[in-house]
Write a protein that holds these residues in place. Structure first.
Motif, short mmCIF file in Angstrom:
data_model
loop_
_atom_site.label_atom_id
_atom_site.label_comp_id
_atom_site.label_asym_id
_atom_site.label_seq_id
_atom_site.Cartn_x
_atom_site.Cartn_y
_atom_site.Cartn_z
N ASP A 1 0.47 -0.98 0.13
CA ASP A 1 -0.06 0.13 -0.08
C ASP A 1 1.14 1.32 0.42
O ASP A 1 0.58 2.33 -0.47
CB ASP A 1 -0.63 0.02 1.16
N ALA A 2 2.13 1.31 1.04
CA ALA A 2 2.65 2.15 0.80
C ALA A 2 3.21 2.73 -0.55
O ALA A 2 3.35 3.70 -0.75
CB ALA A 2 4.04 2.29 2.43
N LEU A 3 3.90 1.62 -0.94
CA LEU A 3 4.82 1.89 -2.79
C LEU A 3 3.75 2.02 -3.59
O LEU A 3 3.98 2.66 -4.35
CB LEU A 3 5.20 -0.10 -2.52
N SER A 4 2.41 1.31 -3.11
CA SER A 4 1.49 1.77 -4.39
C SER A 4 1.02 3.78 -4.13
O SER A 4 1.10 4.09 -5.19
CB SER A 4 0.35 1.46 -4.41
N GLN A 5 1.05 4.58 -3.31
CA GLN A 5 0.75 5.14 -2.57
C GLN A 5 1.71 6.36 -3.45
O GLN A 5 1.35 7.08 -3.87
CB GLN A 5 0.15 5.78 -1.93
N LEU A 6 2.92 6.10 -2.99
CA LEU A 6 3.57 6.70 -3.30
C LEU A 6 3.79 6.76 -5.00
O LEU A 6 4.41 7.82 -4.95
CB LEU A 6 4.75 5.87 -2.73
N VAL A 7 3.74 5.35 -5.90
CA VAL A 7 3.72 5.35 -7.05
C VAL A 7 2.90 6.13 -7.28
O VAL A 7 2.81 7.36 -8.47
CB VAL A 7 4.01 3.83 -7.60
N LYS A 8 1.82 5.59 -6.94
CA LYS A 8 0.42 7.10 -7.67
C LYS A 8 0.95 8.49 -6.99
O LYS A 8 0.58 9.84 -8.14
CB LYS A 8 -0.64 6.79 -6.93
N GLU A 9 1.39 8.87 -6.19
CA GLU A 9 1.85 10.59 -5.81
C GLU A 9 2.61 11.30 -6.44
O GLU A 9 2.60 12.21 -6.78
CB GLU A 9 1.68 10.42 -4.54
N SER A 10 3.33 10.47 -6.79
CA SER A 10 4.61 10.57 -7.39
C SER A 10 5.05 11.70 -9.14
O SER A 10 5.40 11.50 -10.08
CB SER A 10 6.03 9.79 -6.97
N GLY A 11 3.54 9.78 -9.69
CA GLY A 11 3.61 9.94 -11.36
C GLY A 11 4.96 9.09 -12.06
O GLY A 11 5.57 9.48 -12.72
N LEU A 12 5.53 8.79 -10.46
CA LEU A 12 7.19 7.49 -11.17
C LEU A 12 6.09 6.08 -11.80
O LEU A 12 5.23 6.15 -11.32
CB LEU A 12 7.60 7.23 -10.35
N SER A 13 6.42 5.65 -12.94
CA SER A 13 6.46 4.13 -13.70
C SER A 13 7.02 2.97 -12.25
O SER A 13 8.64 3.19 -11.60
CB SER A 13 7.01 4.14 -14.90
N ALA A 14 6.52 2.61 -12.36
CA ALA A 14 7.03 1.37 -11.15
C ALA A 14 6.95 -0.42 -11.82
O ALA A 14 5.68 -0.31 -12.96
CB ALA A 14 6.09 1.24 -10.19
N LEU A 15 7.93 -1.07 -11.62
CA LEU A 15 8.10 -2.49 -12.32
C LEU A 15 8.07 -3.52 -10.95
O LEU A 15 9.90 -3.27 -10.83
CB LEU A 15 8.86 -2.63 -13.39
N VAL A 16 7.14 -4.34 -10.58
CA VAL A 16 7.40 -5.20 -9.20
C VAL A 16 7.03 -6.30 -10.18
O VAL A 16 6.20 -7.19 -10.48
CB VAL A 16 6.64 -4.48 -8.65
N ALA A 17 8.61 -6.93 -9.46
CA ALA A 17 8.22 -8.37 -9.29
C ALA A 17 8.02 -9.02 -8.74
O ALA A 17 8.16 -8.73 -7.61
CB ALA A 17 9.96 -9.00 -9.83
N THR A 18 6.69 -10.08 -8.83
CA THR A 18 6.33 -10.67 -6.85
C THR A 18 5.44 -11.90 -7.42
O THR A 18 4.80 -12.26 -8.71
CB THR A 18 4.90 -9.66 -6.54
N HIS A 19 5.83 -12.70 -6.53
CA HIS A 19 4.64 -14.37 -6.30
C HIS A 19 3.30 -14.24 -6.22
O HIS A 19 2.51 -15.18 -6.34
CB HIS A 19 5.91 -14.79 -5.88
N ASN A 20 2.86 -12.87 -5.06
CA ASN A 20 2.20 -12.27 -4.76
C ASN A 20 1.03 -12.35 -5.77
O ASN A 20 0.56 -10.88 -6.61
CB ASN A 20 2.07 -11.42 -3.63
N LEU A 21 0.23 -12.72 -6.19
CA LEU A 21 -1.06 -12.94 -7.05
C LEU A 21 -2.15 -11.35 -6.60
O LEU A 21 -2.75 -10.79 -7.65
CB LEU A 21 -1.67 -13.88 -7.29
N ASP A 22 -2.78 -11.33 -5.55
CA ASP A 22 -2.88 -10.44 -4.59
C ASP A 22 -2.33 -8.91 -5.11
O ASP A 22 -3.35 -8.36 -5.75
CB ASP A 22 -3.36 -10.78 -3.23
N LEU A 23 -1.14 -9.39 -4.66
CA LEU A 23 -0.58 -7.80 -5.27
C LEU A 23 -0.24 -7.07 -6.60
O LEU A 23 -0.68 -6.48 -6.95
CB LEU A 23 0.64 -7.64 -4.77
N ALA A 24 -0.50 -8.40 -7.35
CA ALA A 24 -0.38 -8.07 -8.83
C ALA A 24 -1.51 -7.64 -9.14
O ALA A 24 -1.73 -6.97 -10.59
CB ALA A 24 0.15 -9.47 -9.61
#
Ligand code: ADP
Ligand code: MG
Length: 231
Positions: A191-214
């Motif tokens: 949540d902290a990560l995605s809020q930061l991405v949304k509010e700062s307008g940066l782009s994120a590429l996130v490798a994850t095995h967590n399908l809920d987060l994906a």
């Protein structure tokens, strides 16, 4: 208005091939892999272990050169840069978060976050001021003077995220950033990560095995037959 600039992706990988040598044998991990990351976009990279997620993130993060292919960051042709220019580009445009925090053990949270800004030339007071603001933003300012060993796993990762965005990069790359955390903490850190991405307008590429987060990101990609395809 310059539509060309607006439509330019934050990152573009074109025709990427990555081959590792293993003695006489070679291993091709990526072959004609293509990816556009739009500004402000958050993309999940979901693929089994050993398929090349970390390799892709290292290439996108300008830490590793592809065997062939083109890497553009904000329109700049990084595959044409020398090592010095690449390092400068990496410091200003790219932030990276790993599964393990990689914070410097002898420095406090605020000092760890201030470090990349000071390396870039900001003076200590300015760097620590912004570091503290980031800690406030991530709700861990009450831990600012703690060393990494005095932080919980979730707090360590939030400090690592703050450090990654300290220099206001264009792109945030995360390699299984919650892979070491329990589900509840994972959720909180994400949540902290995605809020930061949304509010700062940066782009994120996130490798994850967590399908809920994906599922909570803008889109999902995977690596199949050495190529990047929709998941
Ligand atoms: P993932 O992150 O999806 O688990 P990696 O990108 O780490 O996958 O690895 C993809 C493949 O490339 C694996 O088979 C791995 O053994 C191989 N590989 C990764 N890095 C190297 C390297 N530096 N030298 C040789 N082979 C490597
Ligand atoms: Mg990996």
């Amino acid at each position: 208005m310059n539509n060309g600039a607006v439509l330019q992706p934050a990152m573009k990988l074109a025709g990427i091939e990555k081959t590792y040598g293993h003695g006489d044998a070679t291993l091709t991990v990526l072959k004609d892999a293509n990816l556009n990351l739009a500004a402000g976009e958050m993309v999940a990279l979901v693929a089994p272990s050993g398929t090349g997620k970390s390799t892709l993130l290292h290439i996108a993060g300008l830490l590793e050169k592809p065997t062939s292919g083109e890497v553009y960051v904000g329109g700049a042709a990084c595959h044409k840069l020398d090592d010095k220019a690449l390092t400068r580009m990496r410091r200003t445009e790219i932030g990276i978060v790993y599964q393990f925090h990689h914070l410097l053990p002898e420095f406090t949270a605020v000092e760890n976050i201030a470090m990349p800004m000071m390396i870039r030339g900001l003076d200590r007071a300015e760097a620590q001021k912004r570091a503290f603001t980031l800690l406030q933003y991530l709700h861990i300012d009450h831990r600012s003077k703690h060393r990494p060993a005095e932080l919980s796993g979730g707090e360590q990762q939030r400090v690592a995220i703050a450090r990654a965005v300290a220099n206001s990069p264009r792109i945030l790359l995360a390699d299984e950033p919650t892979g070491n955390l329990d589900p509840k903490t994972s959720d909180y850190v994400f949540d902290a990560l995605s809020q930061l991405v949304k509010e700062s307008g940066l782009s994120a590429l996130v490798a994850t095995h967590n399908l809920d987060l994906a599922a909570r990101m803008d889109r999902k990609i995977t690596i199949q037959d050495q190529q990047i395809v929709a998941h």
